[in-house]
Design an enzyme around this catalytic site. Structure first.
Site, PDB file in Angstrom:
ATOM      1  N   GLY A 257     -45.875 -48.380 -13.022  1.00 46.50           N
ATOM      2  CA  GLY A 257     -45.552 -48.819 -11.863  1.00 46.50           C
ATOM      3  C   GLY A 257     -43.475 -49.299 -11.869  1.00 46.50           C
ATOM      4  O   GLY A 257     -43.810 -49.687 -10.788  1.00 46.50           O
TER       5      GLY A 257
ATOM      6  N   ASP B  81     -27.950 -60.463  -9.921  1.00 47.77           N
ATOM      7  CA  ASP B  81     -28.365 -59.007 -10.307  1.00 47.77           C
ATOM      8  C   ASP B  81     -27.439 -58.843  -8.623  1.00 47.77           C
ATOM      9  O   ASP B  81     -26.846 -59.892  -7.954  1.00 47.77           O
ATOM     10  CB  ASP B  81     -29.833 -58.885  -9.069  1.00 47.77           C
ATOM     11  CG  ASP B  81     -30.230 -57.782  -9.710  1.00 47.77           C
ATOM     12  OD1 ASP B  81     -29.306 -56.457  -8.877  1.00 47.77           O
ATOM     13  OD2 ASP B  81     -30.906 -56.985 -10.085  1.00 47.77           O
TER      14      ASP B  81
ATOM     15  N   LYS C 261     -28.244 -50.030 -26.169  1.00 52.42           N
ATOM     16  CA  LYS C 261     -29.899 -51.651 -25.845  1.00 52.42           C
ATOM     17  C   LYS C 261     -29.316 -51.287 -27.931  1.00 52.42           C
ATOM     18  O   LYS C 261     -29.660 -52.557 -27.919  1.00 52.42           O
ATOM     19  CB  LYS C 261     -30.917 -50.882 -25.411  1.00 52.42           C
ATOM     20  CG  LYS C 261     -30.655 -50.274 -23.426  1.00 52.42           C
ATOM     21  CD  LYS C 261     -30.608 -51.473 -23.142  1.00 52.42           C
ATOM     22  CE  LYS C 261     -31.504 -53.053 -22.990  1.00 52.42           C
ATOM     23  NZ  LYS C 261     -30.961 -54.115 -22.468  1.00 52.42           N
TER      24      LYS C 261
ATOM     25  N   LYS D 294     -37.125 -46.912 -26.937  1.00 53.40           N
ATOM     26  CA  LYS D 294     -35.909 -46.047 -26.791  1.00 53.40           C
ATOM     27  C   LYS D 294     -34.387 -46.168 -28.134  1.00 53.40           C
ATOM     28  O   LYS D 294     -33.799 -45.546 -28.389  1.00 53.40           O
ATOM     29  CB  LYS D 294     -34.786 -45.763 -25.831  1.00 53.40           C
ATOM     30  CG  LYS D 294     -36.480 -44.963 -24.976  1.00 53.40           C
ATOM     31  CD  LYS D 294     -35.798 -44.863 -23.101  1.00 53.40           C
ATOM     32  CE  LYS D 294     -37.236 -44.297 -22.572  1.00 53.40           C
ATOM     33  NZ  LYS D 294     -38.088 -45.043 -21.768  1.00 53.40           N
TER      34      LYS D 294
ATOM     35  N   SER E   7     -35.139 -55.648 -24.424  1.00 54.80           N
ATOM     36  CA  SER E   7     -34.723 -53.962 -25.339  1.00 54.80           C
ATOM     37  C   SER E   7     -35.882 -53.088 -24.150  1.00 54.80           C
ATOM     38  O   SER E   7     -36.749 -53.192 -23.869  1.00 54.80           O
ATOM     39  CB  SER E   7     -33.881 -54.526 -26.351  1.00 54.80           C
ATOM     40  OG  SER E   7     -33.662 -53.028 -27.429  1.00 54.80           O
TER      41      SER E   7
END
Length: 557
Positions: free
Chosen positions: A359, A221, A329, A317, A314
């Site tokens: 959340g 990351d 995507k 959307k 994915s």
């Protein structure tokens, strides 16, 4: 006084026996007041010696009512309308029991006579006292929180308890379960890489994977602080699992090439992506360079190093997209599927597609929660907007299950139940908070936002799998060379930083991508470009060479 206030306000809850004793004392006091009102104060004082045991005996009936309706089980400072209703029912039950005892045992002949009018007045006074003290406690606690906190717990719940309570109340279906033994067979003793490991989905994937005891976890990351938090949690929760955290971008080809070559992962879970629709509408350059080019580079490297399995996260959307993010995507899905079908490719490319997760960072749940804490209004874009929702652990569990089922080239679609109307969700959250004074304000759809999401395109069909909540979307893969040429052009256009040209090129790759009329890209419809289609779009033209990523793809050719 201040110390007593802080003691009460900072405790998770008062013991139930204190609440029960308080309720009993108030009911007893209500009985004395009711008798004094109906019979005069002088009569009350004269009969006080016998009145005390009479009310004490009848108090047992109210205690039975409290026990039946569990009025003492809640937290006073978090009282809801349902709690007040239970108090009223418990008191009514007590009055009914007293009337039955009077008729059966003729208690008026050996105790102070308590008339029905006395009981009704006692009931009314008790309702006011018990309900009033609960409402006052809730109001005072809310004022206390507003003046002392701005962070978690502003409903009056600890953050974790609040999340659990919200999810159980807002998600109106049974939790989804998976076969963790089948997952463990694929994970145990293997090296697993997770990109986007610091995000909501990525971090939950890391913790679930750690339960299956992989030989090593490689966490990628570019967000340093969140990744550090994941690292600390792994050291605390799973100290026996070797965990390597790497701060880098998936777009750094040379760096990722070295990491994959050194760690030799068996499976890559690719969760790294920019996901916020309004942000990507304003930044199509980054949506293409990070989501599309980053995924292409990572997939190429997975093929080059013969990683056994590549699982891409994915979104719904991507289906009939109306936003830059959704289209990016969908292009990732197209590329992974075409690369999987390339002759000689040893890596199995699998795509998982699901909707919103409750959340997660930036989702409506924490957004609404913070708006309620501030006293409102709760901002909803449109009264009819609906979304599919799933818990983060559920989504990640299904990703792991799909990873054990796929053989390459599949797009797995998760059954997320019925869609939820966002305005209804906002109302339930307001009711959950007990703040009925908060209004809902409609702001209008944002650029690229749809009224509803779809998990399948119009021309896609589904096939069942061994898991009832996972289906396979039947999508025809496009020729690899053709996909590569189009993505090459898209990347080149992205590097000119011309937003309209970028979106126009994206619409050539994904013809079903149509921007809403309110979008600045509404005029860049792919149909306007069909007549000017470039001659190098022909499928028989060889794929251009000369860049580093083509070396990686050569492993599959």
């Amino acid at each position: 006084m201040q110390r007593l206030l802080n003691f009460y306000m900072t405790r998770k809850a008062l013991p139930f026996w204190i609440i029960a004793l308080l309720d009993c004392a108030l009911v007893y006091l209500a009985g004395i007041i009711a008798y004094a009102v109906n019979h005069s104060l002088l009569t009350t004082v004269g009969n006080f010696g016998l009145l005390v045991p009479t009310l004490a005996l009848y108090l047992v009936a109210f205690v039975i009512g409290f026990r039946l309706f569990h009025t003492y089980a809640g937290i006073i400072r978090q009282t809801t309308m349902a709690d007040l209703a239970r108090v009223g029912c418990a008191l009514l039950a007590g009055v009914a029991i007293i009337m039955a005892v009077r008729l059966l045992l003729h208690t008026d002949s050996w105790l102070v006579e308590i008339r029905f009018s006395d009981l009704l007045l006692q009931l009314a006074i008790a309702v006011c006292l018990l309900g009033g003290i609960r409402v006052c406690a809730k109001v005072l606690y809310d004022l206390y929180l507003r003046n002392t906190t701005s962070g978690p717990g502003a409903y009056g719940y600890a953050h974790k308890d609040l999340i659990d309570l919200e999810m159980a109340d807002l998600l109106e279906r049974q939790p989804i379960t998976i076969d963790m033994e089948a997952v463990a067979e694929r994970i145990t003793g293997r090296c697993i890489m997770v990109t986007g490991a610091a995000g909501s989905i990525g971090s939950e994937l890391v913790y679930l994977l750690a339960q299956s005891r992989p030989s090593r976890l490689v966490l990628i990351d570019q967000a340093e602080s969140p990744l550090h938090a994941v690292r600390i949690n792994m050291e605390r929760l799973y100290p026996e699992v070797e965990c390597r955290t790497v701060v880098t971008s998936i777009c750094h080809t040379h760096r990722m090439d070295a990491i994959i070559g050194e760690t030799r992962p068996d499976i890559i879970f690719h969760a790294a992506a920019y996901k916020h629709v309004p942000m990507m509408e304003d930044n199509p350059v980054e949506s293409v360079l990070n989501n599309v080019d980053g995924t292409r580079k990572l997939a190429d490297l997975a093929a080059k190093h013969e990683v056994k399995r590549f699982v891409m996260i994915s979104t719904d959307k991507a289906v009939n997209p109306t936003s830059v993010m959704g289209c990016s995507k969908r292009i990732c899905e197209i590329y992974c599927q075409s690369l999987n079908n390339t002759p000689g490719c040893k890596t199995e490319f699998i795509t998982t597609r699901f909707g919103n997760v409750l959340g997660s960072n930036g989702s409506v749940i924490p957004l609404f929660r913070n708006q309620i804490r501030r006293g409102g209004p709760v901002l909803v874009t449109h009264p009819d907007i609906i979304r599919y929702f799933m818990l983060i652990p559920e989504a990640c569990s299904l990703v792991l299950q799909a990873a054990t089922m796929g053989h390459g080239g599949e797009i797995f679609v998760f059954d997320m139940g019925s869609p939820v109307r966002i305005s209804d969700l906002a109302r339930r959250m307001i009711a959950l908070s007990g703040r009925y004074d908060i209004e809902i304000k409609y702001t209008g759809l944002r650029p690229g936002e749809k009224l509803y999401e779809e998990l399948l395109a119009d021309d896609e069909k589904v096939l069942p799998t061994t898991h009832p909540k996972i289906k396979t979307a039947r999508v025809s893969a496009e020729p690899y060379d053709k996909v590569c040429r189009r993505i090459d052009r898209l990347i080149n256009v992205a590097r000119t930083y011309d937003d309209r040209a970028i979106v126009a090129q994206m619409k050539e790759i994904v013809p079903e991508y149509h921007s809403p009329k309110s979008s600045p890209y509404a005029d860049a419809d792919s149909r306007q470009h069909d007549a000017n289609r470039r001659p190098d779009d022909r499928d028989d033209k060889p794929h251009p060479a000369g860049r580093l990523a083509s070396m990686a793809r050569a492993a599959c050719l």
